[in-house]
Write an enzyme that holds these catalytic residues in place. Sequence first.
Site, PDB file in Angstrom:
ATOM      1  N   GLU A 173     -17.187 -35.713  -1.909  1.00  0.00           N
ATOM      2  CA  GLU A 173     -17.574 -36.457  -3.115  1.00  0.00           C
ATOM      3  C   GLU A 173     -16.434 -37.314  -3.642  1.00  0.00           C
ATOM      4  O   GLU A 173     -15.293 -36.856  -3.742  1.00  0.00           O
ATOM      5  CB  GLU A 173     -18.026 -35.484  -4.209  1.00  0.00           C
ATOM      6  CG  GLU A 173     -18.439 -36.172  -5.504  1.00  0.00           C
ATOM      7  CD  GLU A 173     -18.198 -35.327  -6.739  1.00  0.00           C
ATOM      8  OE1 GLU A 173     -17.939 -35.916  -7.796  1.00  0.00           O
ATOM      9  OE2 GLU A 173     -18.233 -34.089  -6.625  1.00  0.00           O
TER      10      GLU A 173
ATOM     11  N   ARG B 299      -8.692 -31.730  -5.371  1.00  0.00           N
ATOM     12  CA  ARG B 299      -9.019 -30.964  -6.571  1.00  0.00           C
ATOM     13  C   ARG B 299      -7.745 -30.652  -7.342  1.00  0.00           C
ATOM     14  O   ARG B 299      -7.140 -29.595  -7.212  1.00  0.00           O
ATOM     15  CB  ARG B 299      -9.755 -29.672  -6.194  1.00  0.00           C
ATOM     16  CG  ARG B 299     -10.550 -29.054  -7.336  1.00  0.00           C
ATOM     17  CD  ARG B 299     -11.363 -27.863  -6.866  1.00  0.00           C
ATOM     18  NE  ARG B 299     -12.333 -28.235  -5.863  1.00  0.00           N
ATOM     19  CZ  ARG B 299     -13.537 -28.740  -6.130  1.00  0.00           C
ATOM     20  NH1 ARG B 299     -13.899 -28.945  -7.377  1.00  0.00           N
ATOM     21  NH2 ARG B 299     -14.377 -29.036  -5.158  1.00  0.00           N
TER      22      ARG B 299
ATOM     23  N   SER C 230     -19.787 -39.497  -8.844  1.00  0.00           N
ATOM     24  CA  SER C 230     -21.103 -39.028  -9.285  1.00  0.00           C
ATOM     25  C   SER C 230     -21.632 -40.034 -10.298  1.00  0.00           C
ATOM     26  O   SER C 230     -20.937 -40.355 -11.272  1.00  0.00           O
ATOM     27  CB  SER C 230     -21.010 -37.642  -9.939  1.00  0.00           C
ATOM     28  OG  SER C 230     -20.795 -36.643  -8.984  1.00  0.00           O
TER      29      SER C 230
ATOM     30  N   ARG D  34      -8.365 -31.276 -15.802  1.00  0.00           N
ATOM     31  CA  ARG D  34      -9.361 -30.221 -15.651  1.00  0.00           C
ATOM     32  C   ARG D  34      -8.695 -28.934 -15.190  1.00  0.00           C
ATOM     33  O   ARG D  34      -7.843 -28.958 -14.302  1.00  0.00           O
ATOM     34  CB  ARG D  34     -10.442 -30.628 -14.654  1.00  0.00           C
ATOM     35  CG  ARG D  34     -11.214 -31.868 -15.085  1.00  0.00           C
ATOM     36  CD  ARG D  34     -12.305 -32.224 -14.111  1.00  0.00           C
ATOM     37  NE  ARG D  34     -12.923 -33.488 -14.472  1.00  0.00           N
ATOM     38  CZ  ARG D  34     -13.878 -34.098 -13.777  1.00  0.00           C
ATOM     39  NH1 ARG D  34     -14.331 -33.537 -12.660  1.00  0.00           N
ATOM     40  NH2 ARG D  34     -14.384 -35.246 -14.177  1.00  0.00           N
TER      41      ARG D  34
ATOM     42  N   ARG E  71      -8.771 -39.593  -4.891  1.00  0.00           N
ATOM     43  CA  ARG E  71      -9.608 -39.312  -3.720  1.00  0.00           C
ATOM     44  C   ARG E  71      -9.775 -40.569  -2.863  1.00  0.00           C
ATOM     45  O   ARG E  71      -9.896 -40.466  -1.638  1.00  0.00           O
ATOM     46  CB  ARG E  71     -10.970 -38.773  -4.165  1.00  0.00           C
ATOM     47  CG  ARG E  71     -10.872 -37.403  -4.812  1.00  0.00           C
ATOM     48  CD  ARG E  71     -12.235 -36.755  -5.012  1.00  0.00           C
ATOM     49  NE  ARG E  71     -12.098 -35.421  -5.606  1.00  0.00           N
ATOM     50  CZ  ARG E  71     -13.048 -34.506  -5.661  1.00  0.00           C
ATOM     51  NH1 ARG E  71     -14.249 -34.790  -5.159  1.00  0.00           N
ATOM     52  NH2 ARG E  71     -12.843 -33.318  -6.203  1.00  0.00           N
TER      53      ARG E  71
END
Length: 423
Positions: free
Chosen positions: A349, A277, A352, A262, A391
Site C-alpha cells: 500500500e 511502517r 488509500s 503514528r 514509501r
Amino acid sequence: MLELRFIRENIDLVKEKIKYRNIEKSRIDAFIKIDKERRELLSEVEGLRNRRKIVSRQIAELKKNKENADELLNEMKTVGPRIKELELKLVVIQEDLQEIVMEIPNLAHDSVPFGQDDNDNVEIRKWGSLPEFSFAPKAHWELGEAAGTLDFKRAAKLSGARFAILKGLASRLERALTNFMLDLHTQKHGYEEVLPPFLVNTATMTATGQLPKFAEDLFKAEGWDLYLIPTAEVPVTNIHRDETLAQADLPIKYCAYTPCFRSEAGSYGRDTKGLIRQHQFDKVELVKFALPENSDAELESLLADAEEVLQMLELPYRVVTLCSGDLGFSAAKTYDLEVWMPAQDKYREISSCSNFLDFQARRGGIRYRPKGQQKSALVHTLNGSGLAVGRTLAAIFENCQQEDGSIKIPRILEPYLTDRFRA
C-alpha cells in the site's frame, strides 16, 4: 458519526453493515437498551411537564374562583423534584449513548464487497510492467544502508525503533518527491496547497474519527491538549469545522505536505525493517469537500489524481477495493493503491483514497447551504494520499535499482534531482 435516529430506525442494517468492523456486538446491544431507557424517561418527563401545565391552569382557575386548590398544590410538590431527578438521569444516559455512537464505524457503501479482512479485498486493475532484473534485487533498506543514505541505527540512538535518518541524495530525493507531488496536484489537478499545524487539539482529532477510539495510536503532548497529527487529513478536514459553506464553492480541494506521526500500536512485529511502517514519515495528502450527489464521482477523480503520481514516476501498481471488514473506521468506501516492491515480491500500500460520506461532517459540523434553500445540509468529505513520500522513495529504490547499487531516477524528477545516484 452516524445519526442517532438512523441507528435506532435501522438497527438491523447497522448490525449487518458493521460486521467485521472491530466493534463488539455487546456495544450495539447496549445502545438498544440505553436508547430504550432514554425514550422511556423522555416520555415520562414530557408527561409530567404536560401534567404540570394542566394543573397550573387548574390551580389558577380555582384561585380565581376562590376555591380550595390544596390537593393540586400538594401534587405539584412532588412533580417538580421528580422532573429534575429524571432530567439528571437523562443527562447521564445521553452521555452513555453518545459514547457508544462515537464508537460505531461508518457503514460501508453498497458498492463495497462484503468481507472479513484484506484477504477479501478485490483487485480492480493493474498498471505498468514489473521490472526484470539480471540479478537478485535488494530491499530498499539494504541499498540505502550500503551507501550510507539510510541510517536506521543512528536514528534508533536518537529516537528508538522505527525511525530513520535520510542523508545526502536520499534526503534530496525525499524533498524532490514532495515538491513534484505538490506541483502536480496544484498545477494540474486543481488543488489549493495549504500548510496546516502539525499539532492539533482533541476537538480536531474527534471530528475526523481518531478520537476517542484510536487514542493509543496517537502521540500526545504531555500537559497540553495537543496531539501530533497522524495524517494531514486531520487538520485539513477541520479547516471548515463548524462552518456552513456555499454550494457554489463546492467542491473544495486542498493538498498538504506534512510529517505524520503514528504509534503503530497494533502492528507489533510487522515491517520492522525499512521505511514502510515508521513512527514518523512524510506524506502529501489530498482532501475534498463535495456535494453529496457528487461524492462518488469525486472519489474516482481523487483516485485518478493519486494514480497519476505513480504513472509519471513509472512505478507499477495495482488498485484494490477494500472489503467491508478492512475499511477504516470513518470510511464508507476505500480504494488502495499498492505499488510493486521487487525485493518483497509483492504489492504494498502506498495510498488509500476514501469517501467518508457525511460521517466526518456530522462529527465536525461541516455543512453547506443548498441553493434556494434555508436549511443547510452536511457536506461529504474525502481524502487520499497523493502519495506517502517515504514509501514512494522505497519503491523507487527497489524498482529502479541497478546491478552496481545505483538508482536510476525517474525522468519526471530530473528537474528536481540528478538522473542517477548511488543509493
